[in-house]
Design a protein around this motif. Structure first.
Motif, short mmCIF file in Angstrom:
data_model
loop_
_atom_site.label_atom_id
_atom_site.label_comp_id
_atom_site.label_asym_id
_atom_site.label_seq_id
_atom_site.Cartn_x
_atom_site.Cartn_y
_atom_site.Cartn_z
N ARG A 180 -6.16 32.90 -76.86
CA ARG A 180 -5.43 32.07 -77.81
C ARG A 180 -4.04 31.70 -77.31
O ARG A 180 -3.38 30.84 -77.88
N GLY A 181 -3.63 32.32 -76.23
CA GLY A 181 -2.37 31.95 -75.60
C GLY A 181 -2.57 31.21 -74.29
O GLY A 181 -1.65 31.13 -73.48
N THR A 182 -3.77 30.67 -74.10
CA THR A 182 -4.14 30.04 -72.83
C THR A 182 -4.45 28.56 -73.02
O THR A 182 -5.06 28.16 -74.02
N THR A 183 -4.04 27.74 -72.07
CA THR A 183 -4.41 26.33 -72.03
C THR A 183 -4.99 26.02 -70.65
O THR A 183 -5.05 26.88 -69.77
N GLN A 184 -5.42 24.77 -70.47
CA GLN A 184 -6.01 24.36 -69.20
C GLN A 184 -5.39 23.08 -68.69
O GLN A 184 -4.86 22.27 -69.48
N VAL A 185 -5.46 22.88 -67.39
CA VAL A 185 -5.14 21.61 -66.79
C VAL A 185 -6.41 21.11 -66.10
O VAL A 185 -7.07 21.84 -65.36
N ARG A 186 -6.77 19.87 -66.41
CA ARG A 186 -7.97 19.25 -65.84
C ARG A 186 -7.53 18.23 -64.78
O ARG A 186 -6.86 17.25 -65.09
N ILE A 187 -7.89 18.50 -63.56
CA ILE A 187 -7.57 17.58 -62.46
C ILE A 187 -8.77 16.66 -62.27
O ILE A 187 -9.87 17.11 -61.94
N PHE A 188 -8.56 15.37 -62.51
CA PHE A 188 -9.65 14.39 -62.44
C PHE A 188 -9.30 13.36 -61.38
O PHE A 188 -8.18 12.82 -61.37
N ALA A 189 -10.25 13.09 -60.49
CA ALA A 189 -9.97 12.18 -59.37
C ALA A 189 -11.17 11.28 -59.09
O ALA A 189 -12.32 11.69 -59.23
N GLN A 190 -10.86 10.05 -58.68
CA GLN A 190 -11.87 9.09 -58.23
C GLN A 190 -11.35 8.37 -56.99
O GLN A 190 -10.15 8.09 -56.87
N SER A 191 -12.29 8.06 -56.09
CA SER A 191 -11.95 7.29 -54.90
C SER A 191 -13.22 6.63 -54.38
O SER A 191 -14.33 7.15 -54.56
N GLU A 192 -13.04 5.50 -53.73
CA GLU A 192 -14.18 4.85 -53.09
C GLU A 192 -14.65 5.67 -51.89
O GLU A 192 -15.81 5.57 -51.48
N LYS A 193 -13.76 6.52 -51.35
CA LYS A 193 -14.08 7.31 -50.16
C LYS A 193 -14.38 8.76 -50.55
O LYS A 193 -13.57 9.42 -51.21
N GLN A 194 -15.50 9.25 -50.12
CA GLN A 194 -15.86 10.64 -50.38
C GLN A 194 -14.88 11.61 -49.73
O GLN A 194 -14.52 12.63 -50.30
N VAL A 195 -14.43 11.26 -48.53
CA VAL A 195 -13.54 12.15 -47.78
C VAL A 195 -12.23 12.39 -48.51
O VAL A 195 -11.61 13.46 -48.39
N THR A 196 -11.80 11.40 -49.30
CA THR A 196 -10.55 11.55 -50.04
C THR A 196 -10.64 12.70 -51.03
O THR A 196 -9.71 13.49 -51.19
N LEU A 197 -11.79 12.83 -51.70
CA LEU A 197 -11.95 13.89 -52.69
C LEU A 197 -12.10 15.26 -52.03
O LEU A 197 -11.65 16.27 -52.59
N TYR A 198 -12.70 15.28 -50.86
CA TYR A 198 -12.69 16.55 -50.13
C TYR A 198 -11.26 16.93 -49.75
O TYR A 198 -10.92 18.12 -49.69
N GLY A 199 -10.44 15.92 -49.52
CA GLY A 199 -9.03 16.19 -49.25
C GLY A 199 -8.33 16.84 -50.43
O GLY A 199 -7.45 17.70 -50.25
N LEU A 200 -8.72 16.44 -51.66
CA LEU A 200 -8.16 17.07 -52.85
C LEU A 200 -8.55 18.54 -52.93
O LEU A 200 -7.72 19.41 -53.24
N LEU A 201 -9.82 18.83 -52.66
CA LEU A 201 -10.28 20.22 -52.69
C LEU A 201 -9.54 21.05 -51.63
O LEU A 201 -9.13 22.19 -51.88
N LYS A 202 -9.34 20.45 -50.45
CA LYS A 202 -8.61 21.17 -49.40
C LYS A 202 -7.15 21.40 -49.80
O LYS A 202 -6.58 22.46 -49.49
N ALA A 203 -6.55 20.43 -50.47
CA ALA A 203 -5.17 20.61 -50.92
C ALA A 203 -5.07 21.72 -51.95
O ALA A 203 -4.11 22.50 -51.97
N GLN A 204 -6.09 21.80 -52.82
CA GLN A 204 -6.14 22.89 -53.80
C GLN A 204 -6.23 24.24 -53.09
O GLN A 204 -5.53 25.19 -53.43
N MET A 205 -7.08 24.31 -52.08
CA MET A 205 -7.27 25.58 -51.35
C MET A 205 -6.05 25.91 -50.49
O MET A 205 -5.69 27.08 -50.34
N TYR A 206 -5.41 24.88 -49.95
CA TYR A 206 -4.23 25.10 -49.11
C TYR A 206 -3.13 25.83 -49.90
O TYR A 206 -2.41 26.68 -49.36
N ASN A 207 -3.05 25.47 -51.20
CA ASN A 207 -2.04 26.09 -52.07
C ASN A 207 -2.62 27.24 -52.90
O ASN A 207 -1.98 27.72 -53.84
#
Length: 632
Positions: free
Chosen positions: A398-425
């Motif tokens: 009850r003291g918790t919220t969420q952040v939803r990261i939503f992404a779209q791109s014509e290039k598949q590699v761009t979204l893999y870049g988002l996942l890598k950025a998430q893992m990098y941090n």
């Protein structure tokens, strides 16, 4: 209520509002009381596109399986009681569904004739249509104030965005033709949601294609019952005064349609649910465009519609006027829009600390994407903060919220870049970072984009094919009938929009209390392409004078709050007989449900959001008597 000397009303029962509705709903409608016909709408705008590739690859039957389940359960009753059935369930393959139903009939030895509607599927000709005329007009283009979402129309000629389905919304002409020629069971592809009901009523009463008042009444009746249990207690903003047990196993609605187009909405008594003025007003206001509701057979003028409860679970609907249909109809085109993904992270704490945590997370991700040169490759990259934590929470959740990261791109590699950025941090995260460890939604997947265009009805080859009774489903032969086009049409014009008519000074209502709008008003909202509609209503004349005077376009924008952007456009109209104010908000859903970044992609929660906003309500409207009566 029937017209003197006219044939009795036709009793039409709905059995589905989406492909999730099980076959037993058809059985319940046929088993629980007398009916003349069953109709069902199994198709949302995305069904056809979602299944197109699998169907073309031989991995999907092309029709909705739950409809066939319904026939397996119900065919004996359909045959016994001579019930007509018209279903919007054939999807990409209405002929295939018709053949499967014919097999069931042959196995039982019943004397029933099966037919299917053709002409909606334009996939074989869409490239030629686009080459001939260029991009077909967008459904909202008549209004110069509307700004279409980015990349809405960049698919034509783009090899990276191939079209996967293209279906015109058909009216009732082919359905009526099939019934006139002796069909008992008709499988439709993409007919408009209310068309099966219009077709049944038009055949039963033998309305001509220019009996516009009657056809408009049939359109309204179809609209009221085509959404499954939405007219009988589901998706109902007034649910709180009903016991939880009453909101399970809800009966689906029935329309008794008179010869003049008026109708009574009711239900079988054996199951739960309820039909009241409020449930019918809610459903009438669901996903309409304003004062005029369109079908390719008729345009219904709803301005002076009347809704009156005449007895328990029986509501009389009248006052609909009919106008000629437009010369065009909607053309739903779905194409591959690229790739999308989403991730959910959570944080616990105070609102201030959680806000700072999400600031840090977003900064880290965007900075890494900028460093790798990928930030500008996203069509959409949003960090949506969901919820507010409880003050002095009683549990961690009850003291918790969420952040939803939503992404779209014509290039598949761009979204893999988002996942890598998430893992990098991943190990440089904010205090207490947590969330699901299932990263399947973070992997790029293709998404489909919706383009709602318009096409001239005269270019469509609408018709009905009736299976030969003496042939078997394997030895497939049909009689083909053309259903023609409207004999009279009227060009579409920009929809009306206006501010309060003869507004009342709000100070004249006396002392006010700041309370949620939902304490006095009910509402319903839904999606139409890129847009969200909402209808809000109250119960007394005085409350309505206050509501319509309060809810200006400016006030609605204020209530929408931080979700409003200058790119949106608002239309406003009033329905005085049902004490409602109606708005269409153009733009929030971007390129439609299949690709929208919104969490509420169907716009269904928008009504409850607006009802939760605080406004100054006259104190006398908030009386204990009204609370006791369940009006608020």
């Amino acid at each position: 209520m029937a017209v003197n000397g006219a044939k009795r009303p036709v009793r039409v029962a709905d059995c589905s509002g989406a492909n999730c509705d099980p076959g037993e709903f058809m059985f319940n409608q046929a088993n629980n009381g007398p009916i003349d016909a069953i109709t069902g709408d199994y198709l949302a705008e995305i069904n056809l596109a979602n299944n197109a590739e699998a169907y073309n690859a031989g991995k999907h039957p092309g029709y909705e399986q739950t409809a066939l389940d319904g026939f397996r359960l119900t065919l004996e009753l359909i045959n016994k009681h001579k019930i007509k059935v018209v279903l919007n369930a054939g999807a990409l393959n209405p002929a295939g569904l018709a053949k499967e139903v014919k097999k069931l009939i042959d196995e039982k030895g019943y004397d029933l004739t099966v037919a299917y509607v053709v002409g909606d599927n334009l996939m074989d000709s869409i490239d030629d249509i686009l080459k001939e005329s260029g991009l077909v007009p967008h459904l909202d283009e008549l209004n110069p104030n509307i700004k279409l979402a980015k990349d809405t129309n960049n698919f034509v000629g783009n090899p990276n965005k191939p079209i996967v389905s293209a279906n015109a919304y058909l009216g009732a002409r082919a359905i009526k033709k099939g019934l006139d020629e002796g069909a008992d069971l008709i499988m439709c592809g993409r007919v408009a949601d209310a068309s099966p009901v219009i077709g049944i009523a038009q055949w039963w009463h033998q309305w001509s294609d220019t009996d516009f008042d009657q056809l408009a009444g049939g359109l309204v009746a179809g609209h009221l019952i085509e959404c499954s249990a939405y007219a009988t207690g589901a998706n109902f903003s007034g649910f709180e005064k009903y016991a939880t047990e009453e909101l399970e196993n809800i009966a689906l609605p029935i329309a008794e349609i008179h010869a003049n187009g008026d109708c009574v909405i009711t239900k079988h008594p054996q199951q739960n649910g309820f039909v009241t003025e409020d449930t019918i007003r809610c459903q009438l206001l669901y996903e309409i465009q304003g004062e005029h509701y369109l079908n390719s057979c008729v345009k219904a003028d709803l301005k002076n519609i009347s809704i009156k409860e005449i007895s328990k679970d029986r509501v009389f609907v009248s006052g609909t006027k009919g106008l000629p249909p437009p010369p065009t109809t909607k053309l739903a085109v779905f194409y591959k829009g690229g790739y999308q993904c989403e991730m959910l992270m959570a944080a616990t704490g105070t609102p201030e600390s959680i806000g700072r945590k999400y600031d840090i997370h977003e900064y880290q991700i965007r900075k890494r994407l900028r460093e790798t040169g990928q930030l500008d490759d996203f069509d959409i990259l949003e960090f949506q903060r969901i919820g507010v934590p409880e003050t002095n929470p009683k549990s961690q959740i009850r003291g918790t919220t969420q952040v939803r990261i939503f992404a779209q791109s014509e290039k598949q590699v761009t979204l893999y870049g988002l996942l890598k950025a998430q893992m990098y941090n991943g190990m440089q995260h904010y205090s207490g970072a947590h969330g699901s460890m299932d990263f399947r939604t973070a992997l790029p997947k293709e998404f489909l984009t919706y383009y709602p265009g318009v096409i001239e009805q005269a270019k469509l080859q609408e018709g009905v094919h009736i299976l030969d009774k003496i042939a078997t489903a394997e030895n497939f032969s049909v009689k083909k009938f053309d259903s023609g086009h409207p004999s009279k049409t009227e060009p579409l014009t920009q929809r009306v929009s206006y501010e309060p008519t003869n507004p009342v000074d709000l100070s004249s209502f006396g002392e006010t209390i700041s309370k949620p709008l939902g304490d006095i008003a009910l509402a319903r909202s839904g999606d139409k392409g890129a847009n969200v509609n909402i209808g809000i209503f109250v119960h007394t004349d005085e409350e309505y004078d206050w509501l319509r005077s309060l809810l200006t376009s400016g006030k609605m924008k204020e209530l929408i709050g931080d979700d409003w952007t200058p790119d949106y456009y608002l239309e406003r109209v009033e329905f005085p007989n049902i004490k409602a104010v109606h708005f269409v908000v153009y733009g929030p859903l971007g390129r439609g449900i299949s690709s929208t970044p919104l969490l509420d992609g169907l716009g269904k929660g928008f009504a409850d959001y607006i009802r939760a906003k605080y406004v100054d309500i006259p104190a006398r409207f908030l009386s204990a008597e009204k609370y006791a009566a369940g009006m608020i």
